[in-house]
Design an enzyme around this catalytic site. Structure first.
Site, PDB file in Angstrom:
ATOM      1  N   TRP A 116     -20.314   3.996  -5.250  1.00 53.27           N
ATOM      2  CA  TRP A 116     -20.974   4.031  -6.558  1.00 53.27           C
ATOM      3  C   TRP A 116     -21.178   2.622  -7.124  1.00 53.27           C
ATOM      4  O   TRP A 116     -22.280   2.261  -7.556  1.00 53.27           O
ATOM      5  CB  TRP A 116     -20.141   4.896  -7.526  1.00 53.27           C
ATOM      6  CG  TRP A 116     -20.507   4.724  -8.966  1.00 53.27           C
ATOM      7  CD1 TRP A 116     -21.607   5.214  -9.597  1.00 53.27           C
ATOM      8  CD2 TRP A 116     -19.770   3.970  -9.943  1.00 53.27           C
ATOM      9  NE1 TRP A 116     -21.598   4.816 -10.913  1.00 53.27           N
ATOM     10  CE2 TRP A 116     -20.484   4.058 -11.158  1.00 53.27           C
ATOM     11  CE3 TRP A 116     -18.575   3.241  -9.924  1.00 53.27           C
ATOM     12  CZ2 TRP A 116     -20.055   3.430 -12.327  1.00 53.27           C
ATOM     13  CZ3 TRP A 116     -18.139   2.626 -11.084  1.00 53.27           C
ATOM     14  CH2 TRP A 116     -18.873   2.724 -12.273  1.00 53.27           C
ATOM     15  N   ASP A 175      -6.958   4.098  -4.585  1.00 53.80           N
ATOM     16  CA  ASP A 175      -7.607   3.920  -3.283  1.00 53.80           C
ATOM     17  C   ASP A 175      -8.294   5.267  -3.021  1.00 53.80           C
ATOM     18  O   ASP A 175      -8.559   5.999  -3.983  1.00 53.80           O
ATOM     19  CB  ASP A 175      -6.561   3.561  -2.203  1.00 53.80           C
ATOM     20  CG  ASP A 175      -7.180   3.057  -0.910  1.00 53.80           C
ATOM     21  OD1 ASP A 175      -7.562   1.883  -0.869  1.00 53.80           O
ATOM     22  OD2 ASP A 175      -7.307   3.832   0.062  1.00 53.80           O
ATOM     23  N   PHE A 220     -19.447   8.193  -0.824  1.00 54.36           N
ATOM     24  CA  PHE A 220     -20.046   8.531  -2.130  1.00 54.36           C
ATOM     25  C   PHE A 220     -18.967   8.543  -3.200  1.00 54.36           C
ATOM     26  O   PHE A 220     -19.050   9.239  -4.204  1.00 54.36           O
ATOM     27  CB  PHE A 220     -20.810   9.862  -2.068  1.00 54.36           C
ATOM     28  CG  PHE A 220     -19.957  11.093  -1.907  1.00 54.36           C
ATOM     29  CD1 PHE A 220     -19.201  11.280  -0.765  1.00 54.36           C
ATOM     30  CD2 PHE A 220     -19.910  12.079  -2.890  1.00 54.36           C
ATOM     31  CE1 PHE A 220     -18.398  12.423  -0.616  1.00 54.36           C
ATOM     32  CE2 PHE A 220     -19.130  13.223  -2.754  1.00 54.36           C
ATOM     33  CZ  PHE A 220     -18.368  13.386  -1.600  1.00 54.36           C
ATOM     34  N   GLY A 221     -17.950   7.717  -3.004  1.00 56.69           N
ATOM     35  CA  GLY A 221     -16.862   7.623  -3.978  1.00 56.69           C
ATOM     36  C   GLY A 221     -17.035   6.439  -4.903  1.00 56.69           C
ATOM     37  O   GLY A 221     -18.146   5.928  -5.096  1.00 56.69           O
ATOM     38  N   ASN A 222     -15.922   5.989  -5.445  1.00 54.60           N
ATOM     39  CA  ASN A 222     -15.952   4.910  -6.428  1.00 54.60           C
ATOM     40  C   ASN A 222     -16.572   3.627  -5.876  1.00 54.60           C
ATOM     41  O   ASN A 222     -17.363   2.955  -6.544  1.00 54.60           O
ATOM     42  CB  ASN A 222     -14.514   4.659  -6.914  1.00 54.60           C
ATOM     43  CG  ASN A 222     -14.374   3.346  -7.631  1.00 54.60           C
ATOM     44  OD1 ASN A 222     -14.007   2.340  -7.027  1.00 54.60           O
ATOM     45  ND2 ASN A 222     -14.709   3.323  -8.900  1.00 54.60           N
ATOM     46  N   LYS A 271       0.866  -1.183   0.000  1.00 52.40           N
ATOM     47  CA  LYS A 271       0.000   0.000   0.000  1.00 52.40           C
ATOM     48  C   LYS A 271       0.890   1.216   0.000  1.00 52.40           C
ATOM     49  O   LYS A 271       2.021   1.163   0.487  1.00 52.40           O
ATOM     50  CB  LYS A 271      -0.877   0.019   1.257  1.00 52.40           C
ATOM     51  CG  LYS A 271      -2.163   0.781   1.071  1.00 52.40           C
ATOM     52  CD  LYS A 271      -3.201  -0.076   0.428  1.00 52.40           C
ATOM     53  CE  LYS A 271      -4.440   0.708   0.075  1.00 52.40           C
ATOM     54  NZ  LYS A 271      -5.543  -0.205  -0.272  1.00 52.40           N
TER      55      LYS A 271
HETATM   56  O1  2IT Z   1      -7.952  -1.723  -0.984  1.00 52.19           O
HETATM   57  C1  2IT Z   1      -7.822  -2.209  -2.122  1.00 52.19           C
HETATM   58  O2  2IT Z   1      -7.927  -3.419  -2.332  1.00 52.19           O
HETATM   59  C2  2IT Z   1      -7.571  -1.285  -3.225  1.00 52.19           C
HETATM   60  N1  2IT Z   1      -7.495  -0.090  -2.992  1.00 52.19           N
HETATM   61  C3  2IT Z   1      -7.371  -1.796  -4.612  1.00 52.19           C
HETATM   62  C4  2IT Z   1      -5.979  -2.301  -4.786  1.00 52.19           C
HETATM   63  C5  2IT Z   1      -5.617  -2.714  -6.180  1.00 52.19           C
HETATM   64  O3  2IT Z   1      -4.432  -3.020  -6.372  1.00 52.19           O
HETATM   65  O4  2IT Z   1      -6.466  -2.736  -7.063  1.00 52.19           O
END
Ligand code: 2IT
Length: 444
Positions: free
Chosen positions: A241, A164, A236-238, A124
């Site tokens: 949605w 993210d 209310f983000g991706n 991350k």
């Molecule tokens: O928390 C997650 O699994 C994501 N933000 C997506 C990570 C990704 O590599 O698609």
């Protein structure tokens, strides 16, 4: 060392890393029995190795804003564990980003990615940069400065970032553009890219769609289905949605969304137009949901509050970590909620989870429920590697199958007397896979 000693040592070593210690504690308490049955794990110090990231990059990100002023942020990439495959996980841009937050997310990602069945390790990254109110040009300059520092540590078989919170298609595009210029390669070393340059169909929808496929299976465990069920969504983000889109398509009734300013209650339920409007609200960059209530008659805005006080059948936290606390859990339980499925990472506090389990309310953790996002990222990596783009149908079918299998794994390892402990099941299944891969590859 037993689990409690390992935890105590970790707390002493990383005092104040609240979110990280919370995420580790949840996993270790769930896997304790399994760990105690495998003395070879203790001998290889498997858990001590699993709870420490392979490495962490911390760097200064300096950029120039639209007024010509110099701005400084901190950037991070936590490469947590690559026992199963290349480091993989999103990038978060938000004022609340700290090393503790990214360590918790990288740790969770390792187990989540293991659950997807695809060969991906966990990582991350992110920055305390806040996209709120920033112009498009500022976002681009920040993304470029971020990648200028990080790019050497990335690569299609080394480390593949994605989006993210605060990082969507636009930001991934700017980061990938800079990456490929510096690396002089075009191997797709980011996922969540645009469809015209190596992105996968269904990737924007994947986290929310996958979550609903998982919820459908949870409902089946109760001999129920989603038709006519009322659903509280936060955020209310991706992710919100995608979840609202699929929930509505399957016949559920989504009655809330929320933002940092409060939540919207819309008893009529969201429809296509309202879900599209949610995207507009997000794109405005103001980070507020209040305007929804002015636009759609019959809906109401509750400033400063969370949606969990409404009576609903299904609660889907889709915003951020620890967004659903003990008092919220108790309100949901008092209102006879059927189930809670975390779509955000670690959306519920430990106390909230304890309350759900004590009441035998089905609760499933983010690392299982939201794994569809990274799973389709894994499929994007495959498409890039074979220089092909698959149909939406093919990707969606594979997503469906992956979520079905994750649910099966949770049930297999989480079945208790009169209750399915999806959290325990997810943690044990993920742990066993990572532990097995680490054991097989020796002490490294
Ligand atoms: O928390 C997650 O699994 C994501 N933000 C997506 C990570 C990704 O590599 O698609």
């Amino acid at each position: 060392m037993n689990i409690n000693e390992i935890l105590a040592n970790l707390e002493a070593k990383h005092p104040g890393e609240k979110e990280f210690l919370q995420a580790v504690k949840e996993v270790l308490l769930c896997v304790e029995d399994v760990y105690n049955q495998h003395p070879e794990f203790e001998k290889a110090r498997i858990i001590e190795r699993m709870v420490e990231p392979d490495r962490i990059f911390t760097f200064r990100v300096t950029w120039v804003d639209d007024k010509g002023e110099v701005q400084n942020n901190i950037g991070y990439r936590v490469q947590f564990n690559n026992a199963i495959g290349p480091y993989k996980g999103g990038i978060r841009f938000h004022a609340s980003v700290t090393l503790s937050v990214l360590k918790f997310l990288g740790f969770e990602q390792t187990f989540k990615n293991a659950l997807t069945t695809l060969p991906m390790g966990g990582a991350k990254g992110g920055s305390d940069f806040s996209p709120r109110g920033k112009s498009d040009a500022e976002i681009m300059r920040f993304c470029q400065a971020f990648v200028l520092e990080l790019w050497r540590n990335l690569g299609p078989d080394r480390d593949v970032p994605a989006g993210d919170i605060g990082v969507g298609g636009r930001e991934v595009g700017y980061m990938y553009g800079m990456y490929k210029k510096l690396a002089r390669e075009n191997t797709g070393t980011f996922t969540g890219k645009g469809l015209s340059f190596g992105g996968s169909r269904i990737r924007p929808e994947a986290t929310g769609f996958g979550a609903l496929y998982f919820v459908e299976q949870m409902l089946k465990d109760l001999n129920q289905d989603i038709k006519g069920k009322t659903i509280a969504i936060s955020g209310f983000g991706n992710v919100a949605w995608g979840a609202a889109t699929k929930a509505t398509e399957l016949g559920g009734k989504v009655v809330t969304i929320s933002g940092p300013d409060g939540y919207i209650y819309d008893p009529a339920g969201l429809d296509k137009e309202k879900i599209e409007y949610m995207l507009e609200l997000r794109a405005s960059g103001n980070d507020i949901v209040a305007p929804y209530a002015e636009k759609f008659a019959g809906s109401q805005f509750f400033p400063g509050k969370k949606p969990w006080e409404q009576k609903v059948d299904i609660a889907l936290p889709c915003a951020t970590q620890n967004e659903l606390g003990e008092a919220d859990a108790k309100m949901l339980i008092a209102n006879n909620v059927l189930m809670v499925a975390e779509v955000s990472n670690m959306g519920c506090t430990a106390e909230a989870i304890d309350a759900f389990i004590a009441n035998k309310t089905p609760y499933a953790p983010g690392k299982a429920v939201n794994a569809g996002g990274v799973a389709v990222s894994g499929l994007e990596m495959t498409q890039d590697a074979e220089h092909l783009q698959w149909s939406a149908q093919k990707v969606d079918d594979m997503l469906h199958e992956i979520m079905f299998n994750i649910h099966e794994a949770c049930v297999e390892h989480g079945r208790e007397e009169g209750y399915i402990n999806y959290m325990k099941g997810a943690n044990i299944a993920g742990f066993l896979k990572v532990a097995d891969a680490m054991m097989a590859q020796g002490v490294i």
